[in-house]
Design an enzyme around this catalytic site. Structure first.
Site, PDB file in Angstrom:
ATOM      1  N   SER A 145       9.131  -6.922   0.928  1.00  0.00           N
ATOM      2  CA  SER A 145       9.780  -6.519  -0.318  1.00  0.00           C
ATOM      3  C   SER A 145      10.279  -5.084  -0.177  1.00  0.00           C
ATOM      4  CB  SER A 145       8.803  -6.596  -1.495  1.00  0.00           C
ATOM      5  OG  SER A 145       9.358  -6.003  -2.656  1.00  0.00           O
ATOM      6  N   TYR A 159       1.075  -4.005  -5.169  1.00  0.00           N
ATOM      7  CA  TYR A 159       1.972  -4.963  -4.532  1.00  0.00           C
ATOM      8  C   TYR A 159       2.798  -4.274  -3.443  1.00  0.00           C
ATOM      9  CZ  TYR A 159       6.037  -8.092  -4.110  1.00  0.00           C
ATOM     10  OH  TYR A 159       7.042  -8.895  -3.644  1.00  0.00           O
TER      11      TYR A 159
END
Length: 250
Positions: A145, A159
């Site tokens: 990501s 995250y």
């Protein structure tokens, strides 16, 4: 007729994982697909892949659990007898919050799936694909990501940190197994229209952040899938250790 390659996609029930599975089926792969909880969308993905000509093994499994990972790989061995490629897509963003507000239990859950689950799957895949262990080589793509570089401040540092670990594993493993016929790369999606945002408690996140994307819009799961399938393909045969942004410039 060319032999169909066997691809394992984790977290393939919906979103990016489902898009990868559907595109892979259309491009001649047979598939092992996992999902954790929602049976209906996972079965719909599997049926769409079968309609495209793929043989599909669909397994419900928690890829954060090592025993579950071993069980799925045993099922894969029984069905296909080999593995040509792996996409580590299963992941979770956890809940939204600042570092001070996010309990360690959230960090543990996110890292257990996004990092330890990825490692467990990757180890099993390397054991099967490594030319030094009797395999035929292969390719691995990790779904990272852009949060790993942007940091996730005010939303999900936990995250972002897990995806930073994903990037490091990608680079390190690519160097470890290059001589064993295995390429290891990652895609790094930016702002993509999936259910991830709403599930983390930010249903308006895509609309709110889209004006800040240089290309002027969020991306789609299908655009991420195109990048993944390219990295898996022979067209990318001289690429390993790469982290490819799929982010519209963000």
């Amino acid at each position: 007729m060319a032999e169909r390659r066997v691809l394992f996609v984790t977290g393939a029930g919906r979103g990016i994982g489902a898009a990868i599975a559907r595109l892979a089926a259309a491009r001649g792969h047979d598939l092992c697909l996992t999902y954790r909880s929602e049976t209906a969308p996972a079965e719909a993905t599997a049926e769409a892949c079968r309609a495209a000509g793929a043989t599909v093994l669909l397994e419900r499994a928690d890829m954060a659990e090592e025993a579950e990972v071993a069980r799925v790989f045993a099922a894969l061995d029984a069905r296909f007898g080999r593995l040509d490629a792996l996409v580590n897509n299963a992941g979770t963003a956890g809940t939204v919050g600042t570092l001070l507000d996010t309990p360690l239990a959230t960090w543990e859950a996110v890292f257990r799936l996004n990092v330890l689950g990825l490692v467990a799957c990757t180890r099993e895949a390397v054991r099967r694909m490594s030319t030094k262990r009797g395999g035929r080589g292969g390719a691995i793509v990790n779904v990272s990501s852009r949060a790993s570089a942007l940091g996730g401040a005010g939303e999900w540092i936990h995250y972002a940190a897990s995806k930073g670990a994903t990037d490091t594993i990608t680079i390190g493993l690519s160097r470890e197994v290059a001589a064993e016929g295995i390429r290891v790369n990652a895609v790094s999606p930016g702002l993509i229209e999936t259910e991830l945002h709403a599930r983390a408690g930010l249903p308006d996140r895509v609309a709110r952040l889209a004006p800040g994307v240089p290309l002027g819009r969020p991306g789609t799961a299908e655009e991420v899938a195109e990048a993944v399938l390219w990295l898996l393909s022979d067209a990318a045969r001289y690429i390993t250790g790469a982290i490819l942004p799929v982010s519209g410039g963000r």
